[in-house]
Motif scaffolding. Structure first.
Motif, PDB file in Angstrom:
ATOM      1  N   LEU A   1      40.838 -68.467 -29.704  1.00  0.00           N
ATOM      2  CA  LEU A   1      41.005 -69.877 -30.045  1.00  0.00           C
ATOM      3  C   LEU A   1      41.423 -70.691 -28.826  1.00  0.00           C
ATOM      4  CD1 LEU A   1      41.219 -72.199 -32.113  1.00  0.00           C
ATOM      5  CD2 LEU A   1      43.575 -71.450 -32.552  1.00  0.00           C
ATOM      6  N   PHE A   2      42.463 -70.235 -28.131  1.00  0.00           N
ATOM      7  CA  PHE A   2      42.961 -71.004 -26.992  1.00  0.00           C
ATOM      8  C   PHE A   2      42.037 -70.908 -25.777  1.00  0.00           C
ATOM      9  CE2 PHE A   2      46.947 -70.807 -29.407  1.00  0.00           C
ATOM     10  CZ  PHE A   2      47.317 -72.146 -29.346  1.00  0.00           C
ATOM     11  N   PHE A   3      41.325 -69.798 -25.655  1.00  0.00           N
ATOM     12  CA  PHE A   3      40.332 -69.696 -24.576  1.00  0.00           C
ATOM     13  C   PHE A   3      39.230 -70.726 -24.777  1.00  0.00           C
ATOM     14  CE2 PHE A   3      36.341 -67.949 -22.885  1.00  0.00           C
ATOM     15  CZ  PHE A   3      36.687 -67.837 -21.541  1.00  0.00           C
ATOM     16  N   LEU A   4      38.740 -70.852 -26.015  1.00  0.00           N
ATOM     17  CA  LEU A   4      37.710 -71.845 -26.320  1.00  0.00           C
ATOM     18  C   LEU A   4      38.240 -73.265 -26.106  1.00  0.00           C
ATOM     19  CD1 LEU A   4      36.090 -70.309 -29.543  1.00  0.00           C
ATOM     20  CD2 LEU A   4      35.096 -70.429 -27.243  1.00  0.00           C
ATOM     21  N   MET A   5      39.479 -73.518 -26.523  1.00  0.00           N
ATOM     22  CA  MET A   5      40.085 -74.836 -26.323  1.00  0.00           C
ATOM     23  C   MET A   5      40.196 -75.156 -24.836  1.00  0.00           C
ATOM     24  SD  MET A   5      43.040 -74.639 -29.269  1.00  0.00           S
ATOM     25  CE  MET A   5      43.817 -76.188 -28.883  1.00  0.00           C
ATOM     26  N   TYR A   6      40.551 -74.134 -24.039  1.00  0.00           N
ATOM     27  CA  TYR A   6      40.683 -74.320 -22.592  1.00  0.00           C
ATOM     28  C   TYR A   6      39.340 -74.678 -21.959  1.00  0.00           C
ATOM     29  CZ  TYR A   6      41.814 -73.139 -17.721  1.00  0.00           C
ATOM     30  OH  TYR A   6      42.000 -73.175 -16.361  1.00  0.00           O
ATOM     31  N   ILE A   7      38.304 -73.921 -22.313  1.00  0.00           N
ATOM     32  CA  ILE A   7      36.971 -74.169 -21.760  1.00  0.00           C
ATOM     33  C   ILE A   7      36.452 -75.545 -22.184  1.00  0.00           C
ATOM     34  CG2 ILE A   7      34.571 -73.404 -21.748  1.00  0.00           C
ATOM     35  CD1 ILE A   7      36.504 -71.646 -20.137  1.00  0.00           C
ATOM     36  N   ILE A   8      36.629 -75.893 -23.456  1.00  0.00           N
ATOM     37  CA  ILE A   8      36.175 -77.202 -23.952  1.00  0.00           C
ATOM     38  C   ILE A   8      36.903 -78.331 -23.238  1.00  0.00           C
ATOM     39  CG2 ILE A   8      36.151 -78.726 -25.977  1.00  0.00           C
ATOM     40  CD1 ILE A   8      35.742 -76.172 -27.683  1.00  0.00           C
ATOM     41  N   THR A   9      38.210 -78.132 -22.995  1.00  0.00           N
ATOM     42  CA  THR A   9      38.993 -79.151 -22.280  1.00  0.00           C
ATOM     43  C   THR A   9      38.469 -79.360 -20.872  1.00  0.00           C
ATOM     44  OG1 THR A   9      40.973 -78.600 -23.559  1.00  0.00           O
ATOM     45  CG2 THR A   9      41.305 -79.804 -21.503  1.00  0.00           C
ATOM     46  N   LEU A  10      38.218 -78.259 -20.167  1.00  0.00           N
ATOM     47  CA  LEU A  10      37.699 -78.360 -18.805  1.00  0.00           C
ATOM     48  C   LEU A  10      36.335 -79.039 -18.776  1.00  0.00           C
ATOM     49  CD1 LEU A  10      38.642 -74.889 -17.224  1.00  0.00           C
ATOM     50  CD2 LEU A  10      39.882 -77.057 -17.069  1.00  0.00           C
ATOM     51  N   ILE A  11      35.448 -78.627 -19.679  1.00  0.00           N
ATOM     52  CA  ILE A  11      34.100 -79.206 -19.710  1.00  0.00           C
ATOM     53  C   ILE A  11      34.160 -80.687 -20.088  1.00  0.00           C
ATOM     54  CG2 ILE A  11      31.873 -79.160 -20.919  1.00  0.00           C
ATOM     55  CD1 ILE A  11      32.212 -76.125 -21.166  1.00  0.00           C
ATOM     56  N   GLY A  12      34.978 -81.014 -21.101  1.00  0.00           N
ATOM     57  CA  GLY A  12      35.072 -82.399 -21.561  1.00  0.00           C
ATOM     58  C   GLY A  12      35.601 -83.335 -20.492  1.00  0.00           C
ATOM     59  N   ASN A  13      36.686 -82.939 -19.843  1.00  0.00           N
ATOM     60  CA  ASN A  13      37.266 -83.793 -18.801  1.00  0.00           C
ATOM     61  C   ASN A  13      36.388 -83.843 -17.556  1.00  0.00           C
ATOM     62  OD1 ASN A  13      40.087 -84.863 -19.590  1.00  0.00           O
ATOM     63  ND2 ASN A  13      40.149 -82.750 -20.285  1.00  0.00           N
ATOM     64  N   LEU A  14      35.763 -82.708 -17.223  1.00  0.00           N
ATOM     65  CA  LEU A  14      34.849 -82.697 -16.075  1.00  0.00           C
ATOM     66  C   LEU A  14      33.644 -83.596 -16.341  1.00  0.00           C
ATOM     67  CD1 LEU A  14      34.178 -81.544 -13.290  1.00  0.00           C
ATOM     68  CD2 LEU A  14      33.031 -79.636 -14.446  1.00  0.00           C
ATOM     69  N   SER A  15      33.199 -83.653 -17.589  1.00  0.00           N
ATOM     70  CA  SER A  15      32.059 -84.516 -17.944  1.00  0.00           C
ATOM     71  C   SER A  15      32.373 -85.988 -17.687  1.00  0.00           C
ATOM     72  CB  SER A  15      31.683 -84.310 -19.415  1.00  0.00           C
ATOM     73  OG  SER A  15      31.266 -82.985 -19.658  1.00  0.00           O
ATOM     74  N   ILE A  16      33.598 -86.386 -17.989  1.00  0.00           N
ATOM     75  CA  ILE A  16      33.990 -87.781 -17.740  1.00  0.00           C
ATOM     76  C   ILE A  16      34.003 -88.067 -16.241  1.00  0.00           C
ATOM     77  CG2 ILE A  16      35.939 -89.388 -17.864  1.00  0.00           C
ATOM     78  CD1 ILE A  16      36.535 -88.331 -20.634  1.00  0.00           C
ATOM     79  N   ILE A  17      34.505 -87.127 -15.444  1.00  0.00           N
ATOM     80  CA  ILE A  17      34.536 -87.305 -13.986  1.00  0.00           C
ATOM     81  C   ILE A  17      33.107 -87.405 -13.436  1.00  0.00           C
ATOM     82  CG2 ILE A  17      35.188 -86.247 -11.789  1.00  0.00           C
ATOM     83  CD1 ILE A  17      37.520 -84.913 -13.292  1.00  0.00           C
ATOM     84  N   VAL A  18      32.216 -86.530 -13.899  1.00  0.00           N
ATOM     85  CA  VAL A  18      30.824 -86.547 -13.442  1.00  0.00           C
ATOM     86  C   VAL A  18      30.136 -87.839 -13.867  1.00  0.00           C
ATOM     87  CG1 VAL A  18      28.578 -85.430 -13.710  1.00  0.00           C
ATOM     88  CG2 VAL A  18      30.623 -84.038 -13.387  1.00  0.00           C
ATOM     89  N   ALA A  19      30.401 -88.264 -15.112  1.00  0.00           N
ATOM     90  CA  ALA A  19      29.807 -89.517 -15.598  1.00  0.00           C
ATOM     91  C   ALA A  19      30.227 -90.694 -14.735  1.00  0.00           C
ATOM     92  CB  ALA A  19      30.201 -89.749 -17.050  1.00  0.00           C
ATOM     93  N   TYR A  20      31.506 -90.732 -14.353  1.00  0.00           N
ATOM     94  CA  TYR A  20      31.994 -91.813 -13.495  1.00  0.00           C
ATOM     95  C   TYR A  20      31.329 -91.760 -12.119  1.00  0.00           C
ATOM     96  CZ  TYR A  20      35.041 -94.237 -10.206  1.00  0.00           C
ATOM     97  OH  TYR A  20      35.514 -95.045  -9.199  1.00  0.00           O
ATOM     98  N   LYS A  21      31.217 -90.569 -11.544  1.00  0.00           N
ATOM     99  CA  LYS A  21      30.671 -90.414 -10.196  1.00  0.00           C
ATOM    100  C   LYS A  21      29.183 -90.764 -10.137  1.00  0.00           C
ATOM    101  CE  LYS A  21      34.263 -88.990  -7.834  1.00  0.00           C
ATOM    102  NZ  LYS A  21      34.811 -89.783  -6.702  1.00  0.00           N
ATOM    103  N   LEU A  22      28.422 -90.447 -11.194  1.00  0.00           N
ATOM    104  CA  LEU A  22      26.965 -90.570 -11.155  1.00  0.00           C
ATOM    105  C   LEU A  22      26.407 -91.803 -11.857  1.00  0.00           C
ATOM    106  CD1 LEU A  22      25.899 -86.847 -11.760  1.00  0.00           C
ATOM    107  CD2 LEU A  22      26.330 -88.015  -9.591  1.00  0.00           C
ATOM    108  N   SER A  23      27.269 -92.575 -12.526  1.00  0.00           N
ATOM    109  CA  SER A  23      26.782 -93.719 -13.301  1.00  0.00           C
ATOM    110  C   SER A  23      27.193 -95.043 -12.673  1.00  0.00           C
ATOM    111  CB  SER A  23      27.311 -93.648 -14.739  1.00  0.00           C
ATOM    112  OG  SER A  23      26.953 -92.428 -15.345  1.00  0.00           O
ATOM    113  N   PRO A  24      26.234 -95.836 -12.183  1.00  0.00           N
ATOM    114  CA  PRO A  24      26.557 -97.135 -11.570  1.00  0.00           C
ATOM    115  C   PRO A  24      27.284 -98.087 -12.516  1.00  0.00           C
ATOM    116  CG  PRO A  24      24.299 -96.487 -11.057  1.00  0.00           C
ATOM    117  CD  PRO A  24      24.798 -95.528 -12.097  1.00  0.00           C
ATOM    118  N   ASN A  25      26.968 -98.016 -13.818  1.00  0.00           N
ATOM    119  CA  ASN A  25      27.592 -98.951 -14.768  1.00  0.00           C
ATOM    120  C   ASN A  25      29.050 -98.599 -15.080  1.00  0.00           C
ATOM    121  OD1 ASN A  25      26.508 -96.629 -16.179  1.00  0.00           O
ATOM    122  ND2 ASN A  25      27.060 -97.673 -18.085  1.00  0.00           N
ATOM    123  N   LEU A  26      29.531 -97.458 -14.591  1.00  0.00           N
ATOM    124  CA  LEU A  26      30.930 -97.077 -14.810  1.00  0.00           C
ATOM    125  C   LEU A  26      31.791 -97.291 -13.564  1.00  0.00           C
ATOM    126  CD1 LEU A  26      30.635 -93.759 -16.882  1.00  0.00           C
ATOM    127  CD2 LEU A  26      30.729 -96.115 -17.701  1.00  0.00           C
TER     128      LEU A  26
END
Length: 317
Positions: free
Chosen positions: A30-55
């Protein structure tokens, strides 16, 4: 100095969330999945900011920095907790314990002021829209982030130093899955009244100070929103703040409950649930809270996924 050396030569033992062997594997998964989802979710926001001109604006600059902090935050506690689920040896060295405590306090303190900076950003966007780009220049945003980390680092250094100048005795068994001030004070061999005062004044003052800044920003934001005549305008203005308010409420509530209490109530089993709330659940929920309530983030992520899919298509034919 001898007290410090005695403390730093002491190993501590962390406690699992459960003593039932049949539940440990389930909790690990359970906590391993939560950890991986947290990393992917937060990393997605960072990538979206870096690669999206409208952000490319201050709001998402702060959000990407906040997401980086949350990835760092959950990584200070969960890997050790996962390892302990699978190991009979639950010990952590005094140096490891001090490092973990410092990182937790650093990130918690920094998060307080990044949340305050995010509230200040929303205040300027809603209350001073014509001056927004002037006030929230890139250099001003960077200064707010650096200032937040500096406050967090100073606070963490003071608390870690005062905590590890205490002598510890007995079983050295911490009733927690990570090293934290309340459970460490519970094991001290001498009176910890001074340490409790330091936690209350320094830690409480820092947290309350950031909360006051956040409240002042939102009082002015709400006052401005209520003066907007258009219903759709009020709804749009308030929708940009609700995600931030949800995160502020969860984080401040759990941290205040954990730290601003007398020593006699430290180390209870329900404290583990509070610890899970602000060290694991909050970092897990943040990407969903911000992305699900934010159309711009959703659109940016969809565009990035479409570009990735388009780039991979030629290799699959």
């Amino acid at each position: 100095m001898s007290t410090v050396n005695q403390t730093l030569n002491t190993d501590f033992t962390l406690v699992d969330l459960t003593e039932k062997p049949q539940l440990k594997l389930l909790l690990f998964v359970l906590f391993f999945l939560m950890y991986i989802i947290t990393l992917i979710g937060n990393l997605s926001i960072i990538v979206a900011y870096k690669l999206s001109p409208n952000l490319q604006n201050p709001m998402y600059f702060f959000l990407s920095n906040f997401s980086f902090l949350e990835m760092f935050y959950i990584s200070t506690t969960v890997p050790k907790m996962l390892a302990n689920f699978l190991s009979e040896n639950k010990s952590i060295s005094s140096y490891g314990c001090a490092a973990q405590l410092y990182c937790v306090l650093l990130l918690a303190g920094t998060e307080f002021y990044i949340l305050a900076a995010m509230a200040y950003d929303r205040y300027n966007a809603i209350c001073h829209p014509l001056l927004y780009t002037v006030i929230m220049r890139k250099i001003a945003c960077i200064q707010l982030i650096v200032g937040s980390w500096a406050i967090g680092a100073t606070n963490a250094l003071l608390h870690t130093t005062f905590t590890f100048t205490l002598p510890y005795c007995g079983s050295h068994k911490l009733n927690s899955f990570f090293c934290d001030i309340p459970v460490l004070l519970k094991l001290a061999c001498k009176d910890t009244f001074l340490n409790e005062i330091i936690v209350f004044i320094l830690g409480g003052g820092m947290a309350v100070g950031s909360l006051i800044l956040t409240i002042i920003s939102y009082v002015k934001i709400i006052s401005t929103i209520l003066n907007i005549h258009s219903t759709s305008g009020r709804k749009k203005a308030f929708s940009t703040c609700t995600s931030h308010l949800i995160v502020v409420t969860i984080f401040y509530g759990s941290v205040f409950f954990m730290y601003l209490r007398p020593k006699s109530s430290y180390g209870k089993d329900e404290d583990k649930l509070v610890n899970i709330m602000y060290t694991i659940i909050t970092p897990l929920l943040n990407p969903f809270i911000y992305s699900l309530r934010n159309k711009e983030v959703e659109i940016a992520m969809k565009k990035i996924l479409n570009r990735m899919a388009a780039a991979l298509m030629p290799h699959t034919t």
